[in-house]
Design an enzyme around this catalytic site. Sequence first.
Site, short mmCIF file in Angstrom:
data_model
loop_
_atom_site.label_atom_id
_atom_site.label_comp_id
_atom_site.label_asym_id
_atom_site.label_seq_id
_atom_site.Cartn_x
_atom_site.Cartn_y
_atom_site.Cartn_z
N ASP A 12 -26.09 89.19 -37.95
CA ASP A 12 -24.59 89.82 -37.93
C ASP A 12 -23.75 88.51 -37.17
O ASP A 12 -24.49 88.77 -35.83
CB ASP A 12 -24.36 90.98 -37.89
N ALA A 14 -20.08 89.38 -35.14
CA ALA A 14 -19.33 89.69 -34.45
C ALA A 14 -20.20 91.51 -33.98
O ALA A 14 -20.36 92.57 -34.60
CB ALA A 14 -17.51 90.25 -35.10
N LYS A 53 -12.61 92.46 -44.14
CA LYS A 53 -11.64 93.30 -43.67
C LYS A 53 -11.01 93.56 -44.57
O LYS A 53 -10.27 94.94 -44.49
CB LYS A 53 -11.48 92.05 -43.57
N ASP A 187 -25.23 95.87 -36.15
CA ASP A 187 -25.03 96.26 -34.99
C ASP A 187 -23.80 97.59 -35.54
O ASP A 187 -23.18 98.40 -35.23
CB ASP A 187 -24.50 96.22 -34.00
#
Length: 261
Positions: A12, A14, A53, A187
């Site tokens: 991934d 960010a 998003k 994460d």
Amino acid sequence: MTNTRFETVIFDWAGTTVDYGCFAPVRAFQEAFREFGIEPTMDETRKPMGMLKHDHINTMLHMERIARAWEDAHGAAPSEADVDAVYSHFEPKLLSILDRFSTPKPGVLDAVAALRGMGLKIGSTTGYTDSMMDIVVPKAAEAGYAPDYWISPDGTDGYGRPYPYMIFRNLETLHVTDVRKAAKIGDTLSDIREGKNAGVFTIGVTEGGSQMALSQTEFEALSPADRDAARAAARTAFVAAGADAVIDTMAELPTLLAQLA
């Protein structure tokens, strides 16, 4: 030493390889919602993290508390047009700050070098769009992080996480011979679901991630006991989502993969 079990690691972005704590999107989401009279909590903002998003905003708008607050403020339940409206405020906010949130996290460059030394290719997926990645990718490269391949949901007809298609595109482009020869690391719980849906070995990373939700300064200010508790909470969430393994820092990744080989 060549790794015989794995051919690629798919990262991934960010919160995993760049932007410790995954703060760029959090800031932009919260500012966008505030412009519509809604104050999302940190937990509400981070819960869908890792998704495309636009899908993230849609998920937030349909959370029970936020949906009620939206109806109170605007006189109607949130609609698809409202998702588009919030997104139209979110995207320029994020684009305006992304260049400041593209620094590789501690240990990433050394880990990637070690993995390449083991003969592994470096892939990546993201919840960002192509226009966002057009800012992040060159900035990360300037700092020394450049995976062999990246793709956003724009490259899979908008089907981001938890769909597995971005991972499949990595496997195809990097010529991976078997889904079992790929590892995915991220994460967020969306990262774990993406990896599991693709059938690859799936790893969560706790420190500096969105699941832990702490900046580097905040984490380092914790007592040793509180650091352990923060790691344990993130680890528990990843395991519950189906993670095959959990590490605390990227420095642990080469050793983990070597042990699994």
